[in-house]
Design an enzyme around this catalytic site. Structure first.
Site, PDB file in Angstrom:
ATOM      1  N   LYS A 185       3.844 -10.883   2.242  1.00 15.45           N
ATOM      2  CA  LYS A 185       2.494 -10.825   2.577  1.00 15.45           C
ATOM      3  C   LYS A 185       2.233 -11.038   3.959  1.00 15.45           C
ATOM      4  CE  LYS A 185      -2.258  -8.732   1.378  1.00 15.45           C
ATOM      5  NZ  LYS A 185      -2.908  -9.488   2.844  1.00 15.45           N
ATOM      6  N   ARG A 188      -4.158   1.430  10.328  1.00 19.92           N
ATOM      7  CA  ARG A 188      -4.862   1.859   9.518  1.00 19.92           C
ATOM      8  C   ARG A 188      -6.146   2.453   9.661  1.00 19.92           C
ATOM      9  NH1 ARG A 188      -7.937  -0.632   5.814  1.00 19.92           N
ATOM     10  NH2 ARG A 188      -7.259  -0.189   3.443  1.00 19.92           N
ATOM     11  N   GLU A 245       4.176  -3.391   8.686  1.00 18.89           N
ATOM     12  CA  GLU A 245       3.504  -4.363   9.794  1.00 18.89           C
ATOM     13  C   GLU A 245       3.645  -4.753  10.859  1.00 18.89           C
ATOM     14  OE1 GLU A 245       0.965  -4.200   7.320  1.00 18.89           O
ATOM     15  OE2 GLU A 245      -0.334  -6.495   7.543  1.00 18.89           O
ATOM     16  N   LYS A 304      -2.886 -14.741  -3.395  1.00 14.24           N
ATOM     17  CA  LYS A 304      -3.110 -14.972  -2.020  1.00 14.24           C
ATOM     18  C   LYS A 304      -2.519 -16.442  -2.280  1.00 14.24           C
ATOM     19  CE  LYS A 304      -5.860 -13.415   0.780  1.00 14.24           C
ATOM     20  NZ  LYS A 304      -6.448 -12.206   2.140  1.00 14.24           N
TER      21      LYS A 304
HETATM   22  S1  IVH Z   1       1.579  -2.821   0.379  1.00 19.24           S
HETATM   23  C1  IVH Z   1      -0.458   1.024  -0.938  1.00 19.24           C
HETATM   24  N1  IVH Z   1       3.248  -4.890   1.428  1.00 19.24           N
HETATM   25  O1  IVH Z   1      -1.673  -6.023   3.060  1.00 19.24           O
HETATM   26  C2  IVH Z   1      -0.309  -0.827  -1.206  1.00 19.24           C
HETATM   27  N2  IVH Z   1       1.218  -4.490   2.026  1.00 19.24           N
HETATM   28  O2  IVH Z   1      -4.330  -6.016   2.023  1.00 19.24           O
HETATM   29  C3  IVH Z   1       0.068  -0.917   0.525  1.00 19.24           C
HETATM   30  N3  IVH Z   1       0.604  -6.273   3.793  1.00 19.24           N
HETATM   31  O3  IVH Z   1      -3.237  -2.968   4.809  1.00 19.24           O
HETATM   32  C4  IVH Z   1       0.007  -2.336   0.764  1.00 19.24           C
HETATM   33  N4  IVH Z   1       2.709  -7.317   3.800  1.00 19.24           N
HETATM   34  O4  IVH Z   1      -1.447  -4.148   6.156  1.00 19.24           O
HETATM   35  C5  IVH Z   1       2.458  -3.747   1.233  1.00 19.24           C
HETATM   36  N5  IVH Z   1       4.940  -5.881   1.653  1.00 19.24           N
HETATM   37  C6  IVH Z   1       3.260  -6.095   2.314  1.00 19.24           C
HETATM   38  C7  IVH Z   1       2.575  -6.048   2.358  1.00 19.24           C
HETATM   39  C8  IVH Z   1       0.479  -5.623   3.060  1.00 19.24           C
HETATM   40  C9  IVH Z   1       1.460  -7.096   4.056  1.00 19.24           C
HETATM   41  C10 IVH Z   1      -0.645  -5.656   4.615  1.00 19.24           C
HETATM   42  C11 IVH Z   1      -1.012  -4.535   4.613  1.00 19.24           C
HETATM   43  C12 IVH Z   1      -2.191  -4.598   3.740  1.00 19.24           C
HETATM   44  C13 IVH Z   1      -2.866  -4.879   3.699  1.00 19.24           C
HETATM   45  C14 IVH Z   1      -3.728  -5.322   2.015  1.00 19.24           C
END
Ligand code: IVH
Length: 706
Positions: A135, A156, A195, A343
């Site tokens: 993440k 976003r 990202e 997390k």
């Molecule tokens: S998937 C529908 N994959 O985390 C699913 N998000 O808390 C959409 N993020 O707004 C997100 N790494 O900015 C996804 N490998 C990853 C990610 C990721 C960072 C961020 C993203 C999202 C936030 C959600």
């Protein structure tokens, strides 16, 4: 991978051919492919197969060709990355699909509950496959591709509507392909998610540079990345060295607008496809896990190694791999039910703000520092944290006695996120910045000043010596006189002993006495002595910089040193003498004039000189000698309009290296005017004069490469 071994060899071979020959319009697309290949290699794979100059040459050829055949320019041409308009306005745009957030989990139990929930929603039992990715802790973006061409990028925003940042992405993030063969998968229109982030390495370099230039530091890489996305000048964005990990195909439609997600099939498959199409993806870190036990294990493994990971990650994202199963799970208003974020342990903590103390800097800046109840934060005990300035405290309404949230990202210094208002009990005291210097302990109070364009309060005339101590610490430090081995603690120690009161004393130390100090001995005293002897003969730009004159940085010190034979000449310099120098503004100029008109400073300079410190210009202070046959030797040059291939500063530096002198106005003294796009009055004036050679940016580039 996007390019087969054969293709890589082919493009490399072609590049050699293109570098040697004239290129015909028929070959324009081949040339673009060659350039795209090298861009992918460099920005996605971090490998450079050819030199920057060779790349520039290929690029200039493409530009030249497109200039003569504008009808052949395509939207996905590498030249289209280079922005033509200098400033952005950020329009809002609706995302094709909602950009939802993620549900959070914090431990093994949460993940197991998630897996059970998935089983219920899909009606499956037994092992369920998940794709697990880092993440990334940056700023999320969307990329829209239509008929394989990147047509739009947005932040976003609120999830439904974001800000359009297409030109910043095109120019500023070279790892994002302008063209991607999504049609190979039956995709006519796609919305991809990713990202934008700055590696820890580049973040440190960025902050180090900002510190040197006296700018506010970024608290963490995320702030630096998200801030960059909204900068007005796309060329500036590029300087931040942003990278983008693309991890999700949000929308994939055919010409009729029907979803073709089934052509892709799985989340893990999406990453592979994106990788093949030339995107930078979390390919190496994305892992297909057979069941939730493997997910838990992988999350733990990544958490243990997070400090070694080159990017900031704040957790892992666990995604149900199979798209058909995802569909069965559906979405809430807030997040997809088929994914969850795991997390990592908080790098945030709550603690109590006990009191605010103050530190004084080398130019008298008073920095408020929070003394907090010691607390563990990602492995370190924190008991004091900078509160930066008055504005920071007021805007966050931080009160003494408050429970505050503190955060530490990566190896970065901890910072205060804010106060927890709900935990106030009524005895917290609002903060008032002191009117008089809080560090000064002498009888006469010194009133603090704050200049209108500055955030910091300063103690203008130090009477207690606290600033002097900071000035000495800076004077001997690496960016200034660079006295090897003379660290902060020695300065403090000698200061306390009364051996050094100002920077002049640094060169008049008694080394026999020092050798007697506990923990010193003859050897280290002698080492220090030699380092100080060495410093006496350093170039004067270092000496200027080391004087702690407000706003006078390394660069300005060099520019001044280039123009004087001896430091004392500055005694007679006027404000105009300074502002005549390109890149030196009136503020630094005035500070210099003020410094050299203050008697106490002149006495200090005399002391330095008497103690043997060099005041004469040295070879290192002089601008590089330009060979008489350098392409622009002896010429004056001026750039006007919007440069497309280079930014203004780069162009000026290149011109200087080629022997030219940059000047700032069109006059009979001007030899060459280089015109970018939308050149205005300067061009007209030069044409009227008739004596100025007018060059396009390309002509300039080929002239200096000759
Ligand atoms: S998937 C529908 N994959 O985390 C699913 N998000 O808390 C959409 N993020 O707004 C997100 N790494 O900015 C996804 N490998 C990853 C990610 C990721 C960072 C961020 C993203 C999202 C936030 C959600």
């Amino acid at each position: 991978m996007m390019y087969s071994v054969e293709e890589q060899a082919k493009y490399f071979e072609w590049s050699g051919a293109f570098l040697q020959k004239m290129v015909s319009p028929e070959e324009i697309e081949q040339l673009r492919d060659v350039i795209r290949f090298f861009e992918w290699k460099y920005y996605v794979r971090h490998e450079s197969l050819i030199s920057d100059q060779q790349y520039d040459l290929l690029f200039s050829k493409l530009r030249e060709l497109e200039k003569h055949h504008p009808e052949l320019i395509t939207e996905d041409s590498p030249t289209q990355r280079v922005s033509s308009d200098l400033t952005n306005t950020f329009n809002t745009v609706s995302h094709l699909g909602p950009m939802l957030s993620l549900d959070n989990s914090y431990d093994e139990q949460d993940l197991i509950s998630f897996d059970n929930q998935i089983k219920k929603l899909t009606g499956m039992d037994g092992d369920i496959e998940y794709a697990v990715e880092p993440k990334f802790d940056g700023g999320s973006i969307t990329l829209v591709y239509e008929q394989n061409i990147m047509t739009r990028s947005a932040t976003r925003g609120d999830g439904a509507v974001g800000e359009e940042i297409t030109s910043n992405v095109k120019t500023g993030i070279p790892s994002i392909p302008l063209k991607a063969a999504l049609s190979d998968y039956g995709i006519f229109r796609a919305e991809l998610r990713g990202e934008v982030i700055i590696s820890k390495d580049n973040f440190e370099k960025l902050n180090a540079k900002r510190e040197e230039e006296g700018e506010m530091l970024f608290a963490n890489p995320r702030n630096a990345a998200t801030g960059a996305l909204r900068m007005k000048d796309p060329n500036e964005v590029k300087q931040r060295r942003l990278e983008a990990f693309i991890y999700q195909i949000g929308i994939a439609e055919n010409k009729q607008g029907e979803s073709v997600a089934n052509n892709i099939g799985t989340q893990y498959g999406s990453i592979e496809i994106l990788q093949k199409l030339g995107f930078k993806t979390p390919e190496k870190e994305a892992r297909l896990c057979k069941n939730i036990a493997e997910v838990v294990e992988y999350c733990r493994e990544m958490e243990a190694g997070r400090e070694q990971y080159p990017y900031e990650i704040d957790g892992m994202v666990v995604k149900l791999n199979d798209f058909k199963l995802q569909e069965l799970c559906g979405y809430t208003q807030h997040h997809p039910r088929w994914a969850i974020a795991y997390k990592f342990k908080a790098k945030k903590a709550l603690t109590q703000l006990l009191e605010i103390q103050y530190q004084v800097g080398k130019i008298g800046t008073i920095t408020p520092v929070a003394k907090v109840k010691p607390v563990q934060l990602a492995g370190v005990t924190v008991s004091s944290i900078s509160l930066h300035n008055e504005e920071f405290i007021i805007s966050k309404d931080i009160r003494i006695g408050d429970t505050i949230e503190i955060e530490r990202a990566g190896d970065v210094i901890p910072h205060v996120v804010g106060s927890v208002n709900d935990l106030r009990r009524g005895h917290e005291t609002p903060f008032v910045f002191p009117e008089f210097c809080p560090v000064n302990d002498t009888e006469v109070p010194v009133k603090l000043i704050r200049e209108s364009d500055e955030a910091a309060w300063r103690c203008p005339h130090c009477v207690c010596g606290a600033q002097n101590l900071q000035k000495i610490i800076f004077h001997v430090s690496k960016p200034a006189m660079d006295i090897d081995g003379f660290g902060k603690s020695y300065v403090e120690q000698f200061y306390k002993m009364g051996w050094i009161r100002d920077i002049g004393d640094v060169y008049d130390l008694d080394f026999d006495q020092i050798a007697q100090l506990e923990g010193f001995g003859t050897k280290s005293a002698n080492n220090l002595k030699s380092a100080i002897e060495l410093a006496k003969n350093k170039p004067i730009h270092r000496l200027l910089h080391s004087l702690s004159i407000h706003h006078l940085g390394k660069k300005a010190s060099k520019l001044i040193a280039e123009r004087i034979r001896n430091i004392w000449e500055l005694k007679t310099w006027t404000l105009e003498n300074y502002t005549e120098i390109k890149d030196i503004g009136p503020v630094v100029g005035q500070n210099m004039v003020d410094f050299f008109s203050q008697e106490s400073n002149l006495v200090l300079l005399q002391k330095l000189e008497q103690n043997g410190v060099n005041f004469d210009q040295m070879e290192e202070d002089q601008p590089p000698v330009i060979a008489a046959d350098a392409p622009l030797a002896g010429k004056t040059i001026l750039f006007t309009g919007t440069m497309t291939r280079l930014n203004r500063r780069e162009a000026q530096l290149m011109a200087e290296k080629a022997g030219a002198k940059n000047i700032s106005a069109v006059s009979s003294n001007l030899n060459i005017l280089v015109v970018g796009e939308n050149a205005g009055s300067k061009l007209v004036k030069a044409q009227k004069l008739g004596t100025v050679e007018v060059l396009t940016e390309e002509a300039f580039l080929s002239l200096i490469s000759s």
